[in-house]
Write an enzyme that holds these catalytic residues in place. Structure first.
Site, PDB file in Angstrom:
ATOM      1  N   GLY A 161      95.594  54.178 -11.518  1.00 14.89           N
ATOM      2  CA  GLY A 161      94.553  53.362 -11.765  1.00 14.89           C
ATOM      3  C   GLY A 161      93.866  53.214 -10.408  1.00 14.89           C
ATOM      4  O   GLY A 161      94.218  53.763  -9.230  1.00 14.89           O
ATOM      5  N   SER A 196      95.470  51.900  -6.979  1.00 16.82           N
ATOM      6  CA  SER A 196      97.040  51.936  -7.263  1.00 16.82           C
ATOM      7  C   SER A 196      97.868  52.728  -6.083  1.00 16.82           C
ATOM      8  O   SER A 196      99.252  52.403  -6.232  1.00 16.82           O
ATOM      9  CB  SER A 196      97.284  52.774  -8.655  1.00 16.82           C
ATOM     10  N   GLY A 197      97.328  53.353  -5.061  1.00 12.48           N
ATOM     11  CA  GLY A 197      98.088  53.807  -4.169  1.00 12.48           C
ATOM     12  C   GLY A 197      98.089  55.258  -4.143  1.00 12.48           C
ATOM     13  O   GLY A 197      98.842  56.051  -3.615  1.00 12.48           O
ATOM     14  N   LYS A 198      97.246  55.976  -4.907  1.00 10.56           N
ATOM     15  CA  LYS A 198      97.130  57.350  -5.199  1.00 10.56           C
ATOM     16  C   LYS A 198      96.906  58.157  -3.810  1.00 10.56           C
ATOM     17  O   LYS A 198      97.945  59.004  -3.494  1.00 10.56           O
ATOM     18  CB  LYS A 198      96.361  57.855  -6.329  1.00 10.56           C
ATOM     19  N   ALA A 245      83.849  63.556  -3.531  1.00 15.04           N
ATOM     20  CA  ALA A 245      82.990  62.575  -3.539  1.00 15.04           C
ATOM     21  C   ALA A 245      81.589  63.108  -3.113  1.00 15.04           C
ATOM     22  O   ALA A 245      81.580  63.713  -2.043  1.00 15.04           O
ATOM     23  CB  ALA A 245      83.553  61.408  -2.826  1.00 15.04           C
ATOM     24  N   HIS A 261      86.362  55.590   4.337  1.00 19.79           N
ATOM     25  CA  HIS A 261      87.516  56.522   4.027  1.00 19.79           C
ATOM     26  C   HIS A 261      87.867  57.560   4.935  1.00 19.79           C
ATOM     27  O   HIS A 261      88.921  57.750   5.486  1.00 19.79           O
ATOM     28  CB  HIS A 261      87.504  56.990   2.562  1.00 19.79           C
ATOM     29  N   ARG A 280      91.278  57.450   7.125  1.00 23.29           N
ATOM     30  CA  ARG A 280      92.060  58.855   7.114  1.00 23.29           C
ATOM     31  C   ARG A 280      92.296  59.335   8.582  1.00 23.29           C
ATOM     32  O   ARG A 280      93.332  59.819   8.663  1.00 23.29           O
ATOM     33  CB  ARG A 280      91.284  59.959   6.163  1.00 23.29           C
ATOM     34  N   ALA A 281      91.372  59.215   9.519  1.00 27.02           N
ATOM     35  CA  ALA A 281      91.592  59.803  10.754  1.00 27.02           C
ATOM     36  C   ALA A 281      92.401  58.964  11.507  1.00 27.02           C
ATOM     37  O   ALA A 281      93.151  59.839  12.418  1.00 27.02           O
ATOM     38  CB  ALA A 281      90.327  59.817  11.495  1.00 27.02           C
ATOM     39  N   GLU A 313      84.488  69.056   2.412  1.00 25.76           N
ATOM     40  CA  GLU A 313      83.737  68.298   1.252  1.00 25.76           C
ATOM     41  C   GLU A 313      83.135  69.627   0.506  1.00 25.76           C
ATOM     42  O   GLU A 313      82.313  70.420   0.867  1.00 25.76           O
ATOM     43  CB  GLU A 313      82.287  67.598   1.939  1.00 25.76           C
TER      44      GLU A 313
END
Length: 204
Positions: free
Chosen positions: A11, A14-16, A61, A75, A79-80, A90
């Site tokens: 969800g 959720s940590g995906k 996205a 994000h 992420r970096a 992308e």
């Protein structure tokens, strides 16, 4: 040896994605960790790591509005910090993205299938094309099955709550459920995330 292909479901928050990035960082670090080389394999060790490992984050996205642009930028910054050497691509052409770097020295994180399906079924411009969407899904599954890179695919599980109102919403929940099923069948590993904790659903 079959490459590691894993579907990560869960969800919202959720940590995906965190799991996919963690696995990518661990995979990259493993190539840099010193190993003990025995006499019998000392001649083959250099060839084994002749080609350096690389990780590519495939972002589906699109910046629909200002809030989404800010979310994407946040994000990217986070992420970096978590996986500095990961390159971001992308694109919404996932079959092509899977074909291009198909080798064992590459790891791909696809985040996420939910937004990718949204582009197909609810495009910003023009009308949705159901036949094109199905062809794209089939092409994705075929490309995944042929891909020799390590692949982690992130997708939402949105079918655990109440049935949504509206025909379009119900159709999307159904379509995402079927997409997840097809991708899960093509992967050797499937993991469900809840509260940041992984629950294995499928293993070889």
């Amino acid at each position: 040896m079959q490459p590691h292909h894993e579907l990560i479901l869960g969800g919202q928050k959720s940590g995906k994605t965190a799991r996919a990035e963690h696995m990518a960082a661990h995979w990259l670090a493993a190539a840099q960790a010193p190993t003990q080389t025995s006499a019998e394999n000392i001649a083959t060790a250099p060839q084994a790591e002749a080609q350096p490992r690389r990780a590519i984050y495939i972002a589906t996205a699109q910046p629909w509005d200002e809030e989404m642009r800010q979310r994407i930028a946040r994000h990217q910054s986070e992420r970096a910090q978590r996986v500095p050497s990961m390159v971001t691509l992308e694109t919404t052409d996932l079959p092509a993205a899977l074909h291009a770097p198909s080798n064992p020295h590459t790891l791909l994180v696809i985040d996420c299938l939910t937004l990718w399906l949204t582009h197909l079924l609810m495009p910003m411009h023009g009308k949705p094309d159901a036949a094109h969407a199905q062809n794209s899904i089939t092409a994705l599954v075929q490309a995944l099955q042929a891909c020799q890179a390590q692949v982690y695919l992130v997708s939402n599980e949105i079918g655990l709550g109440l049935i949504p109102l509206g025909q379009e919403n119900r159709a999307f929940v159904d379509a995402l459920g079927m997409l997840n099923q097809r991708v899960a069948a093509a992967c050797s590993y499937v993991t469900f995330m809840a509260a940041g904790l992984p629950l294995p659903l499928k293993r070889p």
